[in-house]
Scaffold this motif. Structure first.
Motif, mmCIF file in Angstrom:
data_model
loop_
_atom_site.group_PDB
_atom_site.id
_atom_site.type_symbol
_atom_site.label_atom_id
_atom_site.label_comp_id
_atom_site.label_asym_id
_atom_site.label_seq_id
_atom_site.Cartn_x
_atom_site.Cartn_y
_atom_site.Cartn_z
ATOM 1 N N PRO A 162 0.795 -1.230 0.000
ATOM 2 C CA PRO A 162 0.000 0.000 0.000
ATOM 3 C C PRO A 162 0.828 1.281 0.000
ATOM 4 C CG PRO A 162 0.135 -0.866 2.226
ATOM 5 C CD PRO A 162 0.891 -1.825 1.344
ATOM 6 N N HIS A 163 2.147 1.178 -0.247
ATOM 7 C CA HIS A 163 2.990 2.370 -0.122
ATOM 8 C C HIS A 163 4.169 2.265 -1.083
ATOM 9 C CE1 HIS A 163 4.815 5.497 2.877
ATOM 10 N NE2 HIS A 163 5.159 5.767 1.628
ATOM 11 N N VAL A 164 3.980 2.772 -2.304
ATOM 12 C CA VAL A 164 5.073 2.799 -3.284
ATOM 13 C C VAL A 164 5.129 4.166 -3.954
ATOM 14 C CG1 VAL A 164 4.814 0.323 -3.724
ATOM 15 C CG2 VAL A 164 3.704 1.954 -5.253
ATOM 16 N N HIS A 165 6.322 4.492 -4.430
ATOM 17 C CA HIS A 165 6.548 5.714 -5.204
ATOM 18 C C HIS A 165 7.073 5.274 -6.569
ATOM 19 C CE1 HIS A 165 6.401 8.522 -1.645
ATOM 20 N NE2 HIS A 165 6.758 7.411 -1.026
ATOM 21 N N LEU A 166 6.200 5.265 -7.560
ATOM 22 C CA LEU A 166 6.598 4.802 -8.884
ATOM 23 C C LEU A 166 7.129 5.935 -9.766
ATOM 24 C CD1 LEU A 166 3.836 2.140 -9.598
ATOM 25 C CD2 LEU A 166 6.059 1.873 -8.482
ATOM 26 N N ARG A 167 7.219 7.141 -9.210
ATOM 27 C CA ARG A 167 7.916 8.272 -9.846
ATOM 28 C C ARG A 167 7.363 8.630 -11.227
ATOM 29 N NH1 ARG A 167 9.821 9.508 -5.015
ATOM 30 N NH2 ARG A 167 11.799 8.548 -4.403
ATOM 31 N N ASP A 168 6.064 8.393 -11.429
ATOM 32 C CA ASP A 168 5.489 8.575 -12.750
ATOM 33 C C ASP A 168 4.247 9.448 -12.644
ATOM 34 O OD1 ASP A 168 4.996 8.243 -15.426
ATOM 35 O OD2 ASP A 168 5.044 6.049 -15.386
ATOM 36 N N PRO A 169 4.261 10.672 -13.197
ATOM 37 C CA PRO A 169 5.270 11.254 -14.078
ATOM 38 C C PRO A 169 6.528 11.687 -13.322
ATOM 39 C CG PRO A 169 3.572 12.872 -13.600
ATOM 40 C CD PRO A 169 3.111 11.579 -12.994
ATOM 41 N N GLY A 170 7.643 11.657 -14.020
ATOM 42 C CA GLY A 170 8.908 12.017 -13.384
ATOM 43 C C GLY A 170 10.076 11.605 -14.231
ATOM 44 N N ASP A 171 10.881 10.688 -13.707
ATOM 45 C CA ASP A 171 12.113 10.288 -14.374
ATOM 46 C C ASP A 171 12.058 8.796 -14.662
ATOM 47 O OD1 ASP A 171 14.633 9.823 -15.301
ATOM 48 O OD2 ASP A 171 15.692 10.578 -13.539
ATOM 49 N N ALA A 172 11.777 8.422 -15.917
ATOM 50 C CA ALA A 172 11.659 7.010 -16.282
ATOM 51 C C ALA A 172 12.987 6.279 -16.169
ATOM 52 C CB ALA A 172 11.105 6.881 -17.696
ATOM 53 N N VAL A 211 14.686 6.282 -13.575
ATOM 54 C CA VAL A 211 14.718 5.818 -12.189
ATOM 55 C C VAL A 211 13.605 4.804 -11.939
ATOM 56 C CG1 VAL A 211 14.421 6.538 -9.780
ATOM 57 C CG2 VAL A 211 15.860 7.882 -11.326
ATOM 58 N N GLU A 212 12.372 5.150 -12.345
ATOM 59 C CA GLU A 212 11.218 4.263 -12.168
ATOM 60 C C GLU A 212 10.045 4.815 -12.956
ATOM 61 O OE1 GLU A 212 10.405 1.293 -11.782
ATOM 62 O OE2 GLU A 212 10.626 0.945 -9.608
ATOM 63 N N SER A 213 9.066 3.946 -13.224
ATOM 64 C CA SER A 213 7.839 4.338 -13.908
ATOM 65 C C SER A 213 6.768 3.332 -13.525
ATOM 66 C CB SER A 213 8.041 4.347 -15.431
ATOM 67 O OG SER A 213 8.288 3.020 -15.897
ATOM 68 N N ILE A 214 5.536 3.610 -13.899
ATOM 69 C CA ILE A 214 4.469 2.653 -13.621
ATOM 70 C C ILE A 214 4.706 1.321 -14.343
ATOM 71 C CG2 ILE A 214 2.020 2.186 -14.074
ATOM 72 C CD1 ILE A 214 1.408 5.021 -13.139
ATOM 73 N N PRO A 215 5.105 1.309 -15.623
ATOM 74 C CA PRO A 215 5.373 0.005 -16.250
ATOM 75 C C PRO A 215 6.492 -0.777 -15.558
ATOM 76 C CG PRO A 215 5.106 1.685 -17.926
ATOM 77 C CD PRO A 215 5.168 2.400 -16.612
ATOM 78 N N THR A 216 7.604 -0.119 -15.250
ATOM 79 C CA THR A 216 8.725 -0.853 -14.647
ATOM 80 C C THR A 216 8.455 -1.190 -13.191
ATOM 81 O OG1 THR A 216 9.851 1.251 -14.143
ATOM 82 C CG2 THR A 216 10.429 0.141 -16.214
ATOM 83 N N GLY A 217 7.826 -0.275 -12.455
ATOM 84 C CA GLY A 217 7.576 -0.514 -11.037
ATOM 85 C C GLY A 217 6.536 -1.586 -10.792
ATOM 86 N N THR A 218 5.495 -1.622 -11.619
ATOM 87 C CA THR A 218 4.487 -2.673 -11.439
ATOM 88 C C THR A 218 4.993 -4.013 -11.966
ATOM 89 O OG1 THR A 218 3.378 -2.012 -13.497
ATOM 90 C CG2 THR A 218 2.514 -1.108 -11.428
ATOM 91 N N ARG A 219 5.885 -3.999 -12.942
ATOM 92 C CA ARG A 219 6.549 -5.244 -13.364
ATOM 93 C C ARG A 219 7.377 -5.801 -12.207
ATOM 94 N NH1 ARG A 219 7.952 -7.558 -18.360
ATOM 95 N NH2 ARG A 219 9.824 -8.869 -18.276
ATOM 96 N N ALA A 232 -2.444 4.729 -16.310
ATOM 97 C CA ALA A 232 -2.222 3.515 -15.527
ATOM 98 C C ALA A 232 -3.014 2.338 -16.083
ATOM 99 C CB ALA A 232 -2.589 3.751 -14.065
ATOM 100 N N GLU A 233 -4.191 2.600 -16.647
ATOM 101 C CA GLU A 233 -5.013 1.528 -17.206
ATOM 102 C C GLU A 233 -4.245 0.703 -18.229
ATOM 103 O OE1 GLU A 233 -7.920 0.352 -16.565
ATOM 104 O OE2 GLU A 233 -8.937 1.865 -15.360
ATOM 105 N N GLY A 234 -3.429 1.360 -19.035
ATOM 106 C CA GLY A 234 -2.715 0.646 -20.082
ATOM 107 C C GLY A 234 -1.274 0.352 -19.771
ATOM 108 N N ALA A 235 -0.766 0.842 -18.638
ATOM 109 C CA ALA A 235 0.668 0.724 -18.359
ATOM 110 C C ALA A 235 1.009 -0.213 -17.214
ATOM 111 C CB ALA A 235 1.242 2.115 -18.052
ATOM 112 N N ALA A 236 0.043 -0.515 -16.337
ATOM 113 C CA ALA A 236 0.352 -1.261 -15.116
ATOM 114 C C ALA A 236 0.227 -2.761 -15.328
ATOM 115 C CB ALA A 236 -0.565 -0.817 -13.982
#
Length: 429
Positions: free
Chosen positions: A61-71, A73-81, A114-118
């Protein structure tokens, strides 16, 4: 005519709300259709879970996927993977991005993206500011919004609501439980001059000391009682706060991080340097022991990772210029399973902290337990498998973990989200 399912999980030991039981699970239409399935039932796909435990889909219940931000470092696609590789079926993503998620337009963008990226289900926090207080009551009702997040003490990003008057206004705008980063900003500012660039990394826990956290929590509890607005205190890190919050169970729930259950100062700073720096800081063994006592007596409602990646370069800077925040979404489940094997908690309590607890605190319907009609989210684990955590395994672009080299007993084998097998044996499907 025999029943037919989309998916059958056969032969596993299921951790159910009422106990642990060897039973088969039938899935239809993305939901749990049956517990205890006839031997002649058919299915489009079957998983042999013999020798495995079947948990409800675990939630961070507590993540920082940095999206929007710096891909980079992290993003919704990479962090949820990373999350599904780690055995998580859902994550709740914080709003202190660049730009921050603080208004309806940015929330709508993130919902659609997020619908298409997570790779897994995702909840979205909305950040409170002094400028958007009037909008919070409407924003908290948005699709997929898990909570309003308040930074009462400064951390990464520019979200900050530090004064009592503004905090009270936030609490009076809306009705759902608010999640707080609870450190006293005024004490942080007053103590900053005691330290200088290049001081030891362990200075971090001296600057952001136990009183900084405890004072912030006392102030928030006074306002929560005054306004009768439920509060969720994130990443509680001190023995004093844990004892104090046990007296506020009518209005407050609380989270403890895997870091504060696993790492101890000053050793972590000596070994990891800036890669041990996070807010609130890792503290000495007295606080770690208090956190485990609070897990055992039921005071703690949720456990999370506070996955907050930064580049290696940002973590290698001298203190206090080094970035605060640690990676953790991919290692949370194995480390907590290792704690189970070490006898610090049982699997039913783990499920309570990482499934039922987040669902209860955040009002997540249809998740958090193995029961008919609930979402068919499962984390399959092998409690006997031993693995060594290696940085080469980390898929977040930053590429590091403070737990590198740690050998754990207990390993996630598969992640299933609403009946879809998303990860199996280290492969994202």
């Amino acid at each position: 005519m025999p029943a037919h399912y989309d998916l059958l999980i056969r032969g596993g030991v299921c951790v159910l709300p009422w106990g642990t039981e060897s039973t088969d699970v039938g899935v239809r239409g993305g939901k749990i259709a049956a517990l205890g399935v006839a031997s002649d039932a058919g299915a489009d796909a079957t998983i042999d879970a013999t020798g495995l435990h079947v948990l409800p889909g675990l939630i961070d219940p507590h993540v920082h996927l940095r999206d929007p931000g710096d891909a980079a470092v992290e993003s919704i696609p990479t962090g949820t993977r990373a999350a599904v590789l780690g055995g998580l079926a859902a994550v709740f993503d914080m709003p202190n991005t660049t730009p921050a998620i603080t208004d309806a337009a940015r929330l709508a963008w993130k919902q659609e993206y997020a619908e298409g990226a997570a790779w897994c289900d995702i909840g979205l926090y909305v950040g409170a500011t002094k400028e958007n207080i009037a909008e919070l009551a409407e924003l908290e009702l948005g699709r997929g919004v898990c909570a309003i997040k308040v930074f009462a003490g400064s951390s990464t990003g520019d979200l900050l609501v530090e004064d009592d008057a503004s905090l009270e206004r936030v609490m009076r705008s809306g009705r759902r439980r608010i999640a707080y980063h609870s450190e006293d900003e005024y004490r942080l500012r007053a103590r900053r001059a005691k330290f200088k660039s290049g001081d030891p990394y362990a200075s971090h826990m001296q600057w952001r000391d136990k009183e900084t956290a405890f004072l912030g929590t006392r102030r928030l509890m006074a306002l929560a009682l005054k306004t009768q607005r439920p509060a969720h205190i994130l990443h509680v890190s001190t023995a004093e706060e844990l004892a104090y919050l046990a007296g506020y169970r009518d209005i407050a729930t609380l989270e403890v991080l895997v870091n504060h259950l696993t790492q101890v100062a000053p050793e972590c700073y000596e070994r990891l340097g800036g890669f041990a720096v996070m807010n609130p800081p890792i503290r000495d063994r007295r606080h770690l022991d208090a956190a485990w006592a609070a897990v055992r007596d039921g005071t703690v409602d949720t456990v999370g990772s506070d996955h907050a990646p930064h580049s290696r370069a940002a973590k290698e800077r001298p203190w206090p210029e080094c970035a605060a925040g640690l990676t953790g979404v991919q290692t949370l489940v194995p480390i907590m399973l290792d704690h189970v094997n070490a006898g610090r908690l049982g699997l039913p309590r783990l499920v309570d902290l990482m499934c039922a607890g987040p669902a209860r605190v955040y009002g997540v319907l249809g998740k958090g337990r193995l029961a008919a009609g609930y979402d068919a989210d499962f984390t399959l684990v092998d409690m006997q498998r031993r693995r060594r955590i290696e940085e080469s395994w980390i898929v977040s672009p930053c590429g590091w973990t403070p737990f590198a080299g740690m050998t754990v007993t207990g390993w996630r084998v598969a992640t299933i989200v609403r009946g879809q097998v998303v990860m199996r044996e280290d492969e994202v499907l």
